[in-house]
Design an enzyme around this catalytic site. Structure first.
Site, mmCIF file in Angstrom:
data_model
loop_
_atom_site.group_PDB
_atom_site.id
_atom_site.type_symbol
_atom_site.label_atom_id
_atom_site.label_comp_id
_atom_site.label_asym_id
_atom_site.label_seq_id
_atom_site.Cartn_x
_atom_site.Cartn_y
_atom_site.Cartn_z
ATOM 1 N N SER A 146 3.052 -0.852 -0.132
ATOM 2 C CA SER A 146 2.045 -1.288 0.838
ATOM 3 C C SER A 146 2.137 -2.776 1.159
ATOM 4 O O SER A 146 1.899 -3.181 2.300
ATOM 5 C CB SER A 146 0.640 -0.943 0.334
ATOM 6 O OG SER A 146 0.426 -1.450 -0.967
ATOM 7 N N HIS A 198 -2.022 -6.681 0.268
ATOM 8 C CA HIS A 198 -1.994 -6.270 1.669
ATOM 9 C C HIS A 198 -2.266 -7.469 2.576
ATOM 10 O O HIS A 198 -1.574 -7.673 3.581
ATOM 11 C CB HIS A 198 -3.043 -5.188 1.925
ATOM 12 C CG HIS A 198 -2.870 -3.975 1.078
ATOM 13 N ND1 HIS A 198 -3.786 -2.943 1.058
ATOM 14 C CD2 HIS A 198 -1.886 -3.608 0.208
ATOM 15 C CE1 HIS A 198 -3.382 -2.010 0.217
ATOM 16 N NE2 HIS A 198 -2.226 -2.396 -0.303
#
Length: 268
Positions: A165, A233
């Site tokens: 991610s 992220h």
């Protein structure tokens, strides 16, 4: 909820690196799924990124982590969880390599599908813009920067961080800053109402980024460690936005869609 599934940015060459990344992630999960529960746990600890190991690399001391394994109760014949401790040596090479290997490990098929879905949609255009080799370095470097952002947020955490991610977030940031007004086709779900609409990439990816910031803020407020690495992220997305213009500059303007006229309409 918004689920993107396509865009209108053309690609001029096949995204072979994106395909290879997806393939490697799938093979890694298939391999891990074949392992026994304790071996599976050991792979996550040894190949995943543990923030506390960064300090370990500097101090040169071993790190002791606790793992659980299932066993059968000797009398009740029921499964029980046994805890045991594993000592990780201060191997700097292994610690540094875990920043890369952690990007190819996932906690399950849903975790993998979510990351690879976004990479499939947005990665091809970023690869087309950067070229295969630079894109591969961009993806891996962005993933490392994202993991380091998580380390800065939780430097003493002993919870292994796995998943692509952070690297995928770098690709999303690169796409957002390069094609902010590209049309992204999305499925929008509101309770029982479902529709398909087109939204600017800046809206879709901006909404995703804001949700990561809100989740990270909530995580800090409740003092929770582990779980989803939202700061990875955020860091990956910002890194992609910052690095993409330096590598290739702004993209050429998108061609305008032709206006369709009805030749049978008396107004024309």
């Amino acid at each position: 909820m918004i689920f993107p599934f396509g865009d209108d940015v053309p690609s001029h060459r096949p995204p072979v690196v994106t395909y290879a990344i997806i393939g490697l992630n799938v093979m890694a999960l298939l391999w891990v799924d074949l392992l026994s529960p304790i071996d599976h746990e050991l792979v996550l600890i040894e190949r995943g990124f543990i923030p506390a190991r960064m300090v370990q690399a500097l101090r040169g001391r071993p790190l002791v982590v606790e793992v659980q394994e299932l066993a059968q109760h000797p009398h009740l014949r029921l499964p029980i969880a046994l805890k045991r401790q594993i000592e990780l040596p201060a191997n700097r090479r292994a610690i540094v390599s875990s920043l890369i290997t952690s990007l190819f490990l996932h906690g399950g098929w849903l975790h993998l599908l979510g990351n690879m879905w976004f990479l499939w949609i947005f990665g091809n255009n970023v690869e087309d813009r950067l070229g295969h080799f630079i894109y591969a370095l961009f993806y891996l470097g962005g993933g490392v920067l994202a993991s380091l952002c998580h380390w800065l947020s939780e430097p003493t955490s002993q919870v292994p961080v796995i998943g692509a991610s952070g690297a995928v977030a770098t690709v999303l940031g690169a796409y957002a800053v390069t094609w902010p007004w590209a049309h992204v086709r999305c499925v929008v779900v509101l309770v029982i109402f479902v529709t398909v609409i087109e939204l600017p990439a800046l809206v879709v990816l901006g909404f995703w980024f804001i949700t990561q910031v809100l989740e990270a803020t909530h995580q800090v407020e409740i003092g929770m460690q582990g779980g989803v690495a939202f700061f990875a992220h955020i860091g990956g997305f910002l890194a992609g936005m910052a690095l993409m213009p330096l590598l290739r500059g702004p993209a050429p303007p998108m061609p305008r869609r032709p206006i369709e006229y009805d030749l049978h309409d008396d107004q024309w």
